[in-house]
Design an enzyme around this catalytic site. Structure first.
Site, PDB file in Angstrom:
ATOM      1  N   SER A  56      32.973  33.081  38.459  1.00 29.81           N
ATOM      2  CA  SER A  56      33.648  33.305  37.179  1.00 29.81           C
ATOM      3  C   SER A  56      35.089  32.813  37.161  1.00 29.81           C
ATOM      4  CB  SER A  56      33.619  34.795  36.813  1.00 29.81           C
ATOM      5  OG  SER A  56      34.405  35.548  37.707  1.00 29.81           O
ATOM      6  N   LYS A 129      40.330  38.343  37.158  1.00 30.86           N
ATOM      7  CA  LYS A 129      40.447  37.461  36.003  1.00 30.86           C
ATOM      8  C   LYS A 129      41.910  37.018  35.868  1.00 30.86           C
ATOM      9  CE  LYS A 129      36.144  38.428  34.777  1.00 30.86           C
ATOM     10  NZ  LYS A 129      35.041  37.428  34.911  1.00 30.86           N
TER      11      LYS A 129
END
Length: 291
Positions: A56, A129
């Site tokens: 990701s 993230k």
């Protein structure tokens, strides 16, 4: 000093006997205990290494990378745009399935020791993230395919490897589309997205993250050795204005501490943290979401 018979003073003989080295079989356990305690302190309060299990954040972070996380930097300031952060997801963030905890005594003891040094099974809601928006920011997509923050389209080519399709309509339950409606980041929260937008499940569909849930800033890749590098804030965010109108005339300070604020302790602590702190970051799975 010697006595009349030429013998050494008894006090000096006792002092020399007291300075004899400890036998190895006694010294080694003591060193192991000290090293263990030091590793636990570093892992708990200063630094921790996290393993990257998913794509990701590609190509910034690859599967198998291990990053060093500064756990104290956000005790003195809030996250800024562009930083890579590790955090605990909220109830809206779908947890990955975790193995059942051990039921026998030996397994429970092993898990407890692993928790202390960070080598146990990973938490169900630990994610990594990039910060795209901070409290008060207005974020939406798209302007010519680009994410917009406070009216400024972002040039994210420096870190976004594969974006989501621009033609798909937005879906509040799945991050399949590049498009999403305007979000005003609430006070005390941040808006985060993965660098590999095509597969990342992030704030686009799972909502912002409270700053109090942030574990720390990932500031360095420490393993494998050929990928050893820092994770600075990209220049993308240099000219993004502040959310409040009073400060909108000038750019935001984007990287007050480019190496995470731990310059003095990294040389000593990095190796210990890598060995002792290996929390495993999670990503969402399931038929409803992309991996």
């Amino acid at each position: 000093m010697v006595d009349e018979d030429g013998a050494a003073d008894p006090w000096r003989r006792r002092a020399r006997r007291g300075r004899r080295q400890m036998p190895l079989w006694q010294e080694l356990p003591l060193l192991l205990i000290v090293a263990f305690c030091l590793a636990v302190l570093i892992r708990s309060f200063l630094l921790q290494a996290f393993f990257i299990p998913s794509g990701s954040m590609e190509n910034t972070l690859l599967v198998g990378d291990r990053v060093l996380v500064n756990k104290v930097v956000y005790d003195v300031r809030d996250p800024v745009r562009g930083e890579v952060v590790v955090f605990r997801g909220t109830d809206r963030w779908v947890a990955q399935e975790a193995p059942a905890p051990p039921t026998n005594f030996a397994g429970q003891v092993s898990r407890t020791l692993g928790d202390l040094v960070g080598v146990s099974r990973p938490g169900e809601k630990d994610f990594i993230k990039r910060v795209i928006g901070v409290p008060g920011d207005k974020i939406w997509c798209c302007d010519d395919g680009r994410v917009v923050v406070n009216g400024t389209p972002l040039d994210e080519q420096a870190y976004v490897s594969e974006d989501s399709p621009a033609e798909l309509p937005p879906n509040p339950k799945e991050c399949r589309s590049r498009q999403f409606t305007e979000v005003v980041v609430p006070p005390g929260q941040i808006f985060v997205m993965g660098d590999h937008r095509l597969v990342s499940q992030d704030a686009r569909c799972q909502g912002p993250v409270p700053i109090e849930n942030v574990i720390g800033r990932a500031f360095m890749i420490v393993w494998p050795s050929q990928r050893w590098t820092t994770l600075p804030v990209p220049e993308t965010f240099t000219n993004v204005p502040r959310a409040d109108a009073a400060a909108a005339a000038g750019p935001v300070l984007v990287d007050p501490d480019p190496v995470g604020g731990v310059v003095l302790i990294v040389p000593v602590a990095a190796t210990l943290a890598v060995l002792a702190g290996s929390g495993r970051l999670r990503r969402t799975r399931g038929r409803r979401l992309l991996p």
